[in-house]
Scaffold this motif. Structure first.
Motif, short mmCIF file in Angstrom:
data_model
loop_
_atom_site.label_atom_id
_atom_site.label_comp_id
_atom_site.label_asym_id
_atom_site.label_seq_id
_atom_site.Cartn_x
_atom_site.Cartn_y
_atom_site.Cartn_z
N GLY A 224 0.94 -1.22 -0.13
CA GLY A 224 -0.02 -0.02 -0.01
C GLY A 224 0.88 1.26 -0.02
O GLY A 224 0.34 2.35 -0.27
N SER A 225 2.15 1.27 0.48
CA SER A 225 2.94 2.45 0.64
C SER A 225 3.64 2.52 -0.91
O SER A 225 4.22 3.88 -1.01
CB SER A 225 4.12 2.29 1.57
N ILE A 226 3.25 1.74 -1.86
CA ILE A 226 4.13 1.94 -3.21
C ILE A 226 3.43 3.16 -3.78
O ILE A 226 2.21 3.43 -3.68
CB ILE A 226 3.76 0.81 -4.13
N ASP A 227 4.16 4.27 -4.31
CA ASP A 227 3.68 5.62 -4.61
C ASP A 227 3.27 5.47 -6.06
O ASP A 227 1.88 5.98 -6.25
CB ASP A 227 4.91 6.62 -4.63
N ASP A 228 3.75 4.92 -6.97
CA ASP A 228 2.92 4.59 -8.51
C ASP A 228 1.88 3.75 -8.26
O ASP A 228 1.70 2.90 -7.84
CB ASP A 228 4.14 3.98 -9.28
N PRO A 229 0.83 4.66 -8.80
CA PRO A 229 -0.52 3.94 -8.73
C PRO A 229 -0.62 2.74 -9.59
O PRO A 229 -1.37 1.68 -9.30
CB PRO A 229 -1.67 5.04 -9.11
N ASP A 230 0.02 2.66 -10.69
CA ASP A 230 -0.09 1.19 -11.33
C ASP A 230 0.25 0.15 -10.81
O ASP A 230 0.18 -1.00 -10.78
CB ASP A 230 0.48 1.66 -13.01
N ILE A 231 1.79 0.51 -10.19
CA ILE A 231 2.62 -0.74 -9.56
C ILE A 231 1.78 -0.90 -8.37
O ILE A 231 1.50 -2.36 -8.26
CB ILE A 231 3.89 -0.05 -9.31
N ARG A 232 1.15 -0.11 -7.71
CA ARG A 232 0.40 -0.37 -6.47
C ARG A 232 -0.87 -1.08 -6.88
O ARG A 232 -1.14 -2.38 -6.27
CB ARG A 232 0.10 0.84 -5.82
N THR A 233 -1.20 -0.91 -7.95
CA THR A 233 -2.62 -1.70 -8.35
C THR A 233 -2.03 -3.18 -8.90
O THR A 233 -2.81 -4.35 -8.52
CB THR A 233 -3.06 -1.29 -9.72
N ILE A 234 -1.06 -3.32 -9.59
CA ILE A 234 -0.80 -4.72 -10.08
C ILE A 234 -0.32 -5.64 -8.78
O ILE A 234 -0.77 -6.73 -8.73
CB ILE A 234 0.33 -4.44 -10.91
N VAL A 235 0.38 -4.86 -7.70
CA VAL A 235 0.93 -5.61 -6.80
C VAL A 235 -0.22 -6.26 -5.96
O VAL A 235 -0.45 -7.40 -5.63
CB VAL A 235 1.85 -4.84 -5.78
N ALA A 236 -1.06 -5.26 -5.75
CA ALA A 236 -2.54 -5.57 -4.82
C ALA A 236 -3.03 -6.70 -5.61
O ALA A 236 -3.58 -7.92 -4.90
CB ALA A 236 -3.28 -4.31 -4.75
N TYR A 237 -3.18 -6.68 -7.09
CA TYR A 237 -3.99 -7.75 -7.63
C TYR A 237 -3.30 -9.01 -7.59
O TYR A 237 -4.02 -10.16 -7.21
CB TYR A 237 -4.18 -7.31 -9.19
N CYS A 238 -2.00 -8.92 -7.51
CA CYS A 238 -1.53 -10.36 -7.58
C CYS A 238 -1.37 -11.20 -6.02
O CYS A 238 -1.63 -12.09 -5.78
CB CYS A 238 0.09 -10.24 -7.98
#
Lengths: 322, 322, 322, 322, 322, 322
Positions: free
Chosen positions: A122-136
């Motif tokens: 959740g602390s990842i700044d980049d929204p796309d990276i954050r979205t992909i990590v959360a999905y996985c």
């Protein structure tokens, strides 16, 4: 209740244990008689055991990975301890014992490990990276609570995978502070995603891997995680050709460093180089720590460790040989 | 118009050629003068050429990969032929010459190759496999008309990739007839998909690869094609865990056979074993055929071939040494 | 008579079988008693068996690789089927059974395989090549009728070598049609000669290799076949320095492709490159086919296969996971 | 007449030398002029030379590997010596100079080396071994008088092969005395035969290898020698299956020890093990000796040596660093 | 007294033997009874033996590596000889037997071997080299009298190390005569020092290595010997930077030739190249000699030998196959 | 004064620079004229330069690694910048410029790096370890102020070695906090000692390695450091067989992990495993950082990096391809 590690011959004892392995064998006598060749374990270790004069009902009652109450005697057989089981019964709900109390597991509670992983994601700044990590994470969140990181190599116990990720995140944070040119978002994402498909590659119960899955064998966790990133991007409308997606897939695909270790490409971003070495440092040191932990303190050498060039580890004692 | 291969010293000639390479160099004289160091080619071969006394306009006019009309003289310089260009101008539309006439290309028309590939794709019985194959072809159909199969290794010419696929399809059909236990749908699909992402891995013009793309380096064509299958399945509602998707991804991922050759998993289906060996047989024999084709018939040995353990190929002549 | 593959516990049966292996063992009782630890087989498979209370006469009567008539009971012992032999006697001529009915063999009759090989050899245009090939076939013609192609690797059964040659000849014919620059005479000769010395390299009975011969170990089948070509040429007055002899020896010597696989030289003619890959394609696919044939259809995975990077083969089922 | 090694700038000199290499080049001037880029050598070493203002006749007169009389001046060009040739003419018979005086060669007369080899061959007790060895020597006796042992690796000079054999025979004799269980006949034969086909594998003039022959490339000297043994046995009526023939072929085939070094089988007789290590000891020490001999004594390090893991050799001087 | 090698079934015998191995096992009977599973040996070979009905006293009396007097019967059990022990007692001083008579040892007396080594060390001309060699011998002189050269690889018996050194010194002397450019002092010193730390690397009793020491595992004999040279130089005031010390350390450090064989540097002096190959020649031939010595003369093949690419050695018999 | 990195064509400039390389060449004209082919550098980068019409005095005046004042013009030659030097003179004391201002160096002052190293060495609790570390630092303290860590691999600049050690100490401290079972004294000592002999292995000036020393080639820095520990222990009366000495030598000897990377033993203590991976992480990330620093920010790819499998590094830009 006595811990397995504390038993010695000729103790008589009563307690709850996990039937880790159970095989029905026959004696050499005529007529042959069935007996159980058993491995009893708890979180402190394991011991072989024999249960003689097995009945037909027994063979249907007792199955591997079940909890049992045992009354037994510890004997020495060919220089090793062995339990002769006098009485045995399955544990029932009223006994108030829980499987997870009897298995080896990470030294931090799974729920805390997964919490840390999700918080970092959740602390990842980049929204796309954050979205992909959360999905996985979402695909394996439940399994992250208990899956080991490998079959035998390292962190091979309950919640070992989540524990490996959390320790790597600590290291990753330090390295990012030490070398600010590294992009922390990619380091965090790479650490969380690099082994994220392992719970689908392996089939495990209580932290013990029994086999690899069909996708695990045909595709492998590296390519599976890469496909998950594709999937996450499609579902979230993130461009498949973006540096974000390429960079995340590259981290996952290259983290084993060499083709003969399973990586189809070699690290070609700063973060991928860092990820491989953070992974190696944590995995190798954990192998050492686990080997030392399971070797009696009086033994100067551990067993040999396959992941460390088949070498054993020696306990240095600066007082020796003075 | 004389073909490059037919020129010999001291011919004077006029004709259209492709400026395959062009570099501006300076003479050693004082003051230094600019001249062009050129490689002229047509479909029959290539020759080095010099054009002296270059003007500022010339340097802006003549660029690599352009067609030119040349009047020149063939000379011998250090045992090799070289053209001294007397006059040169860019080809114009009225000249009626086409770039594709001047480059090396597959011996079958690209349009026929792509037609064969699409027809075979359409003949796949399983609707899911057929859908996925069609989707992937769709991503690169235009490039299939002209992309080579590799930078230098094999089929490195115009439409070389499509030609490689078509020859493999012939072989695959034969092998499926010989061994009916092979599933023809997977063999067809595997052959079409195994290198399908190469046009996105490499940057090529007129069949000549100039570089690898960023995704080509960071992900590689093997993992790219695997992701395309994921993408095709998602877009078409095909289950990502189905044997169909696993089987296709496995074919692509394993077709280089070993980790050190770029495959993250090794062949573990009958069709994957077949695909690897059909690919190897076709690629290696094409290397041999191309080397023999570009070696004068009077030469008993070809150049050494990197993909064949750096060995040269000898033309056996059963009449020799009798 | 019931096939081995069809037996299940607790069947009682009578039938003829091959004593594939037989070992005399002793019970643990005092005094120890002799018993036979046996492997019974027929062409459909094999089963372990025990015969208790063995007499001195029995030990002289029953020997491995003999046919016997058995009355037995099928039991389950540690999850596997095992036969308890009640009565056993040697098969006699009057029984009308033949050894070759009880062993695994190529799916085509040996006599037809050898006929095809000889016919192809006769179709070679070049008289010197034809002469040399015929000479080499002559050295092993009788053994070609039954020798396997390898100890365990591939085609390890009755007439497996001839079967391997015949399938390769089919492939070779196709490849020559596809690529007319290949010299068909050398392709045919190379296929027939490449493993022609294997029957002298190995010692086999009924398609089962029991050991390697002294020349097999000290020289190896590759160099043996090369010497046979020398011998054939001398006996037939063909020039040892001719391209014909060099080309044939080169085919044989290079067909394992690499030094570490036993080839002292690497392929350096078009036909040698083709031969290696035709051999690889046929051998590897046969390994796969044999593994699938001997795995129950309900099993998704075969045993691991040494010649395929120690991987098991998975049966793809496009219906799975939909 | 001054030796090459003794020349220094700015000497003027006249003498006979060998034109080891000669290339016609053009100056950069306009118009370009031809000049000779030459390597002059004698037995003591070699020097680059330039001859300017070359005529058409000169280009037909002077060819590599010819003897010439030269009047020249030694100059320093970019820190290295170089000869400016003032006058040059071909040597004629009346000059009384001989090619062999100008090339590097073994320190023992070829005729004496070959004599020793033949004498040792004649001392072999076993008549079959003696016959086969004599037959093989007979095939290359004339070439043994001058062939090198390798292109560049070791003993790469006039009669280097015979010299290598003779030194190995000395070592072999010592080892047989030290370890009497070794069969001296096989040791002698193995040493003489192991590289006996090298003169047919390579094309050499005056001890300098210019290329490999076609049989050298397609078959290699190891398999060629093995075939010669077959040939010798057939011609002399010695059984091809005898331990004598097998033992000799095994010695030759296995003497490179490993598949990746070109041996199709590994040493499996005592004598084959001995042969490999005697060969290695002699070849490696000769590489060292040759490198030290061609390095000025003032240089502490030789050039790097390919056959010694690309390492240079250091001259230890126990007086250093005291 | 009968030698082990001479015993055959059904001999009855009485004699003294060494209890090389002894394990207490239990029978399968109920109740289980203890028995001894024993290996008896003398210098001629070894045999398995059983001693039934073992008492508590027996278990305290009989230990491995002790001498015993045995009355027994030779039986055949599963095609192999085995001794049934009828009576057994420990040897006492009055029996006049000595342990060393019952073990395999070098064919030359240890005292003579060590004498030769010291004499050669004393013959070194250079005083610094002589001093350092003497110092290192001093550290292990007592152990040189009995240590083997390796655990199993070669010279694995009583005084095997000293024997290996002495044979190498003979070879070294010959090579120095053959190639006078070698510095004999360094050759002698290199041979004596190359394995000089092995007695501290391994723990051995009666020529049998039971384990590696802690320094043996953590440092290895190569680096240990290098440190001893440093130590010797410091104690004797010899310059650590002198070519003498560097040259000796280089000999020791490089003598395994390659990094993967344990040498941190590769040979870069003439003497280091010689040392490696002298060592290899002696060790490999000794492996062959030892294997042949311990294989019955009627057997054509020895066991496989790990140090020789896992190959067995064949006894060539020129009379075979004629 | 303009930094090298800031120059662009057609600037005219005056400034001080370092003559990093200088070669005297000759023009092709007749007569040939001498000119200087030069590399000018400062801490920001380097540029090629030409100085025409060189005098005899010039050739004696200007030498590599000297500071000069230059007046020049920046030109473009074949797409690259090149300086035409109009005037040049040596820098003199009055110019107030210092060599160290013109070379690439670690981002922290050498004096601070060495201070940190010595302070950490002083913080070691165990007195023997502290003594040995201090002794070894003492041997190279002066060189630690400026030596690079390697010739080209990583940290190849002024004080690069000290910088590498300091960064590793930071990492080591973190890892010890994360895994308290590691003995911090050995980690600190291992980090300081692992490359401590590099300044004696290499010959460097101003952070640029020109060659390896004789001990560097014959012994190597790993064995040299191991000997220094022996030396330190002897001089300080610390037992050579103590775990302290063994543990330190083991750290140094094993830190390259594998034999083929130069380590005679593999890591067998927890601290040795940690040391290898801390070293790898720091060295690899520094290679990446250095490559990125010396690549213009507009370039997406760095040059290829030998220590990273010859791969180039790509600058991920999450904004790309969106």
């Amino acid at each position: 209740m006595t811990l397995i590690r504390q038993l010695s011959a000729p103790d008589e004892f009563v307690g709850f244990y996990l039937l880790k392995e159970l095989e029905v064998k026959q004696t050499n006598s005529t007529p042959a008689k069935d007996y159980f060749d058993i491995v009893l374990c708890d979180a402190s270790g394991q011991l072989p055991a024999k249960y003689w004069d097995v009945t037909v009902t027994d063979k249907e009652t007792f199955l591997p990975m079940g909890l049992v109450k045992v009354q037994g005697i510890v004997q020495t057989y060919r220089d090793r301890l062995q339990v002769k089981i006098m009485r045995i019964r399955k544990a029932v709900e009223a006994d108030g014992v829980s499987l997870t109390d009897f298995i080896r597991s990470a030294p931090i509670r799974p729920i805390d490990l997964v919490h840390t992983i999700k918080q970092t994601a959740g602390s990842i700044d980049d929204p796309d990276i954050r979205t992909i990590v959360a999905y996985c994470i979402g695909k394996v969140e439940e399994k992250l609570m208990h899956y080991p990181a490998a079959k035998t190599h390292h962190h091979a116990y309950f919640a070992g995978l989540a524990y490996h990720i959390v320790r790597m995140l600590e290291l990753g944070e330090f390295v990012c502070r030490q070398r600010p040119f590294l992009q922390a978002d990619f380091i965090k994402a790479g650490i969380i995603l690099h082994d994220i498909a392992k719970p689908e590659e392996m089939i495990a119960q209580l932290g013990i891997v029994t086999d690899y899955s069909v996708p695990g064998k045909l595709i492998g966790h590296i390519s599976m995680a890469s496909s998950w990133i594709t999937e996450a991007a499609i579902r979230s409308g993130i461009g498949l050709e973006s540096d974000t997606v390429l960079g995340l897939q590259h981290l996952v695909l290259s983290h084993h460093n060499l083709g003969e270790w399973g990586s189809p490409v070699q690290p070609q971003t700063a973060e991928a180089v860092a990820l491989h070495h953070i992974d190696a440092l944590d995995a190798k040191l954990q192998m050492v720590e686990d080997a030392l932990d399971t070797t009696p303190e009086t033994e100067p050498w551990t067993q040999t460790i396959r992941g460390l060039e088949n070498k054993a580890i020696y306990r240095l004692n600066p007082g020796n040989g003075q």
